[in-house]
Every structure is written in structure tokens, then in C-alpha cells.
Design a protein around this motif. Structure first.
Motif, PDB file in Angstrom:
ATOM      1  N   SER A 236      10.926   6.351  -7.307  1.00  0.00           N
ATOM      2  CA  SER A 236      11.450   4.997  -7.155  1.00  0.00           C
ATOM      3  C   SER A 236      10.632   4.025  -8.013  1.00  0.00           C
ATOM      4  N   ARG A 237       9.532   3.507  -7.452  1.00  0.00           N
ATOM      5  CA  ARG A 237       8.650   2.631  -8.213  1.00  0.00           C
ATOM      6  C   ARG A 237       7.208   3.054  -7.957  1.00  0.00           C
ATOM      7  N   GLY A 238       6.402   3.073  -9.002  1.00  0.00           N
ATOM      8  CA  GLY A 238       5.051   3.593  -8.895  1.00  0.00           C
ATOM      9  C   GLY A 238       4.156   2.786  -7.977  1.00  0.00           C
ATOM     10  N   GLU A 239       4.377   1.472  -7.905  1.00  0.00           N
ATOM     11  CA  GLU A 239       3.505   0.613  -7.112  1.00  0.00           C
ATOM     12  C   GLU A 239       3.668   0.819  -5.610  1.00  0.00           C
ATOM     13  N   ILE A 240       4.634   1.631  -5.219  1.00  0.00           N
ATOM     14  CA  ILE A 240       4.849   1.901  -3.792  1.00  0.00           C
ATOM     15  C   ILE A 240       3.772   2.834  -3.244  1.00  0.00           C
ATOM     16  N   VAL A 241       3.292   3.758  -4.062  1.00  0.00           N
ATOM     17  CA  VAL A 241       2.304   4.747  -3.625  1.00  0.00           C
ATOM     18  C   VAL A 241       0.939   4.394  -4.221  1.00  0.00           C
ATOM     19  N   VAL A 242      -0.051   4.214  -3.364  1.00  0.00           N
ATOM     20  CA  VAL A 242      -1.419   3.926  -3.805  1.00  0.00           C
ATOM     21  C   VAL A 242      -2.062   5.238  -4.241  1.00  0.00           C
ATOM     22  N   LEU A 263       4.306   5.817 -11.792  1.00  0.00           N
ATOM     23  CA  LEU A 263       2.895   5.566 -11.529  1.00  0.00           C
ATOM     24  C   LEU A 263       2.657   4.077 -11.288  1.00  0.00           C
ATOM     25  N   GLU A 264       1.531   3.762 -10.653  1.00  0.00           N
ATOM     26  CA  GLU A 264       1.177   2.355 -10.435  1.00  0.00           C
ATOM     27  C   GLU A 264       1.107   1.591 -11.751  1.00  0.00           C
ATOM     28  N   ASN A 265       0.531   2.207 -12.760  1.00  0.00           N
ATOM     29  CA  ASN A 265       0.460   1.618 -14.094  1.00  0.00           C
ATOM     30  C   ASN A 265       0.929   2.670 -15.085  1.00  0.00           C
ATOM     31  N   GLU A 266       2.108   2.464 -15.650  1.00  0.00           N
ATOM     32  CA  GLU A 266       2.694   3.457 -16.542  1.00  0.00           C
ATOM     33  C   GLU A 266       2.298   3.235 -18.005  1.00  0.00           C
ATOM     34  N   LYS A 267       1.515   2.203 -18.281  1.00  0.00           N
ATOM     35  CA  LYS A 267       0.974   1.993 -19.626  1.00  0.00           C
ATOM     36  C   LYS A 267      -0.362   2.712 -19.681  1.00  0.00           C
ATOM     37  N   LEU A 268      -0.321   3.984 -20.026  1.00  0.00           N
ATOM     38  CA  LEU A 268      -1.495   4.840 -19.895  1.00  0.00           C
ATOM     39  C   LEU A 268      -2.640   4.433 -20.810  1.00  0.00           C
ATOM     40  N   ASN A 269      -2.338   3.696 -21.849  1.00  0.00           N
ATOM     41  CA  ASN A 269      -3.404   3.214 -22.738  1.00  0.00           C
ATOM     42  C   ASN A 269      -3.985   1.887 -22.273  1.00  0.00           C
ATOM     43  N   GLN A 270      -3.524   1.393 -21.121  1.00  0.00           N
ATOM     44  CA  GLN A 270      -4.022   0.120 -20.597  1.00  0.00           C
ATOM     45  C   GLN A 270      -4.525   0.259 -19.155  1.00  0.00           C
ATOM     46  N   LEU A 271      -4.905   1.458 -18.752  1.00  0.00           N
ATOM     47  CA  LEU A 271      -5.411   1.661 -17.401  1.00  0.00           C
ATOM     48  C   LEU A 271      -6.768   0.977 -17.230  1.00  0.00           C
ATOM     49  N   SER A 273     -10.543   0.890 -15.518  1.00  0.00           N
ATOM     50  CA  SER A 273     -11.490   2.001 -15.379  1.00  0.00           C
ATOM     51  C   SER A 273     -11.252   2.750 -14.075  1.00  0.00           C
ATOM     52  N   VAL A 274     -10.938   2.029 -13.007  1.00  0.00           N
ATOM     53  CA  VAL A 274     -10.662   2.681 -11.713  1.00  0.00           C
ATOM     54  C   VAL A 274      -9.381   3.494 -11.794  1.00  0.00           C
ATOM     55  N   GLN A 275      -8.333   2.902 -12.368  1.00  0.00           N
ATOM     56  CA  GLN A 275      -7.065   3.621 -12.512  1.00  0.00           C
ATOM     57  C   GLN A 275      -7.231   4.861 -13.382  1.00  0.00           C
ATOM     58  N   LYS A 276      -8.010   4.741 -14.445  1.00  0.00           N
ATOM     59  CA  LYS A 276      -8.214   5.873 -15.347  1.00  0.00           C
ATOM     60  C   LYS A 276      -8.933   7.012 -14.636  1.00  0.00           C
ATOM     61  N   ASP A 277      -9.932   6.681 -13.838  1.00  0.00           N
ATOM     62  CA  ASP A 277     -10.674   7.713 -13.101  1.00  0.00           C
ATOM     63  C   ASP A 277      -9.759   8.442 -12.128  1.00  0.00           C
ATOM     64  N   THR A 278      -8.945   7.687 -11.385  1.00  0.00           N
ATOM     65  CA  THR A 278      -8.016   8.304 -10.433  1.00  0.00           C
ATOM     66  C   THR A 278      -7.000   9.176 -11.154  1.00  0.00           C
ATOM     67  N   PHE A 290       3.924  15.704 -12.786  1.00  0.00           N
ATOM     68  CA  PHE A 290       4.276  14.400 -13.334  1.00  0.00           C
ATOM     69  C   PHE A 290       5.537  14.501 -14.204  1.00  0.00           C
ATOM     70  N   SER A 291       6.256  13.392 -14.299  1.00  0.00           N
ATOM     71  CA  SER A 291       7.234  13.194 -15.361  1.00  0.00           C
ATOM     72  C   SER A 291       7.224  11.707 -15.711  1.00  0.00           C
ATOM     73  N   PRO A 292       7.602  11.335 -16.934  1.00  0.00           N
ATOM     74  CA  PRO A 292       7.394   9.965 -17.434  1.00  0.00           C
ATOM     75  C   PRO A 292       8.535   9.003 -17.102  1.00  0.00           C
ATOM     76  N   HIS A 293       8.782   8.778 -15.817  1.00  0.00           N
ATOM     77  CA  HIS A 293       9.807   7.854 -15.341  1.00  0.00           C
ATOM     78  C   HIS A 293      11.178   8.186 -15.953  1.00  0.00           C
TER      79      HIS A 293
END
Length: 318
Positions: A236-242, A263-271, A273-278, A290-293
């Protein structure tokens, strides 16, 4: 060569990439399609007053600033599901009708979720990789059946109900929760409370729009409320799941596996530091697919969405 400027009584500005079948479909019902998928935001603002309609997909955020010159605009259609990109209050305050083609990709979404669950629960990606490396590991890749599982579906609209049909065919018991519907039990799903889903679900699938109510709905408290260890599917939408909470659940075993098309942030080059670690920790897990939306992104749905948009335009203005 100068182009002839269309009358705002019949012109439709298309600001995102669409299947080109849309253009003759619009012409057939009397509209002039102005197809500009590469248009920039400022140019949209400058010229939007010249159009009766605007069609978007996912690139363009429609807010008060974009609509400030839309004096003649009568409708905004989204080629996809969900209206979270559009400021409905501002649009409707200007007398602009807003709609999406939610029905257009429901089959695609349902099939994609089934495919992801089958792949995850039967270790298909892992097994394929191992065989390609010359490893023939049978016991290690013993899978789990969807048959007989209890599935909780959150949101019983177009995508939720279509997914229920597919899962029911696998012999699943479907419990559906929808805050904004009552008496919607059918031959595929039983209307349920959220508590019943917490108590009984083996698999959970989200089919809700992104709103203030659903933002970060699946947080740590939510995920720990399930009596069983569960599989999760989110298309559905990435921001729904933490994702931090999801990762913790995977590490503790509360989450047996996750199918993530969003995903919460689908711009993978703009994560951050916390998002990147997760995200990097999730990438290492063989319990995540995974699949890309792209759950609703089939060749068939690409055309079907256009057909739905045309039907809605005709319904509004006829």
C-alpha cells in the motif's frame, strides 16, 4: 513550429508518464490531450489555468501552490490508487473534482502479493540462488503452505477485497478490518475487529491509503499485539509500516517474514543515516523480499487504469 493552443473547455494536461493509449481515449470522448510527462512544476503553475483537467501519476504533488492559477480546472485524476499526493481540501474548495483509478490495478496488486508470499514462504529466492551456486539443499529449503492460514486484511476496498479473493482460493480464512465500512462480509472474507486479527492472524496484509490515521500504524506496539508470529505484506504505502519496528520483530521472531513492495523512504540515495542502517540490515535478512513499488505495475493494469480514468471523466461530465 507554433502549436495551436487548445480551448480550456476541452483540454487536459497530462503531467506524468502514462500509457499512450490514454491519448486516443481522451480524444474519443471529446478532449484534447496535452501530453507533457517531462514538464516542471513551475511550468505547470504557469499554464494550469488554460486547462479543464489534469492527470497525474506519482511524480507530481498537487498542493495549494500548484493550484493557485487553476481558475478553469474542473478535475484532477490520478492514474493509480490513492489520493495522498493531492490536497483534496484545496482542490474541492476551488470546485475541482478529484478522483483516482483505484479499480485499475487491483488484480495486479493481489497477484503480486500472492507471488511475494509464495516466494517468501517457500524460500524460492534463496533456493534459486543456491542451485545456481551448485548447492542442492532440500531440507534447508522446506517451505510453509499458505493453505489453512488465517490472513488479516487491513482495509477492504478494491485491493483488499481482490486480494481476499485470491487468498480464499488457496484455502485461507480471511479476517478483514475496515474502519470505514460495516456489514461487508462476503464469500471471501469475514468482517472482523482489529482485536480478532491480533488474536488469530498468521499473515497480515495492508490495503489502506496513507493518512494521518495510518501513518506509522504498524509500529512496535502494533506488531507486538499479535498472538501468533506473523508474515507481513505491504503493497500500500511505505510510511504505514515502521521499518525499525519491523526489523526488531524479525530479530525476535515475532515477524516470520516480510514482503515489502513499498518503503518509508523510496529514494534510496537520500536515506538518512538511521534509515540507511535499518535498510542495510533488512537487505541482509533472508526473511524479507523487496520489490520497487511495482505491485500494481503490470502491462495490463497500465492500460486498465486509463480506461477507468476515462469512465470517471465521462461519469462526472455526463
Amino acid at each position: 513550429m507554433d502549436t495551436i493552443k487548445p480551448s480550456n473547455q476541452s483540454s487536459v494536461l497530462i503531467v506524468d508518464e502514462m500509457h499512450l493509449s490514454l491519448l486516443p481515449m481522451l480524444e474519443k470522448i471529446g478532449y484534447f490531450p496535452d501530453y507533457r510527462p517531462e514538464i516542471k512544476r513551475q511550468e505547470i503553475i504557469d499554464i494550469l489555468g488554460d486547462y479543464k483537467g489534469m492527470l497525474i501519476r506519482s511524480k507530481t504533488k498537487v498542493d495549494e501552490g500548484l493550484l493557485k492559477n487553476a481558475s478553469n480546472l474542473k478535475f484532477i485524476g490520478r492514474a493509480g490508487a490513492g489520493l495522498d499526493l493531492i490536497d483534496k481540501v484545496t482542490a474541492e474548495g476551488k470546485g475541482i473534482r478529484v478522483f483516482a483509478a483505484n479499480e485499475g490495478n487491483r488484480v495486479a496488486v493481489a497477484e503480486h502479493i500472492i507471488g511475494m508470499l509464495l516466494a517468501l514462504m517457500n524460500n524460492l529466492l534463496i533456493a534459486d540462488h543456491q542451485v545456481r551456486e551448485g548447492k542442492w539443499l532440500r531440507e534447508e529449503n522446506r517451505g510453509y503452505e499458505i493453505f489453512g492460514k488465517t490472513v488479516g486484511i487491513i482495509g477492504y476496498g478494491n485491493n483488499g477485497s481482490e486480494t481476499a479473493k485470491r487468498l480464499a482460493a488457496f484455502g485461507c480464512k480471511i479476517l478483514a478490518y475496515d474502519k470505514y465500512k460495516v456489514e461487508f462480509s462476503d464469500g471471501y472474507a469475514t468482517e472482523s475487529t482489529m482485536q480478532e486479527i491480533f488474536d488469530k492472524a498468521d499473515i497480515l496484509s495492508f490495503h489502506v491509503p496513507l493518512t494521518n490515521e495510518t501513518y506509522q500504524l504498524a509500529n512496535r506496539e502494533f506488531l507486538n499485539s499479535f498472538a501468533n508470529n506473523i508474515y507481513i505484506a505491504n503493497a500500500s504505502r511505505g510510511e504505514i509500516v515502521v521499518l525499525d519496528a519491523l526489523l526488531e520483530g524479525l530479530n525476535t521472531g515475532k515477524i516470520r517474514g516480510a514482503c515489502l513492495d513499498v518503503l518509508e523512504n523510496e529514494k534510496l540515495n537520500q536515506l538518512t543515516s538511521v534509515q540507511k542502517d535499518t535498510f542495510e540490515q533488512l537487505l541482509k535478512s533472508d526473511k524479507v523480499i523487496f520489490s520497487p513499488h511495482v505491485a500494481g505495475w503490470t502491462h495490463e493494469s497500465y492500460i486498465r487504469i486509463n480506461e477507468i480514468l476515462i469512465d470517471k471523466i465521462q461519469a462526472i461530465f455526463n
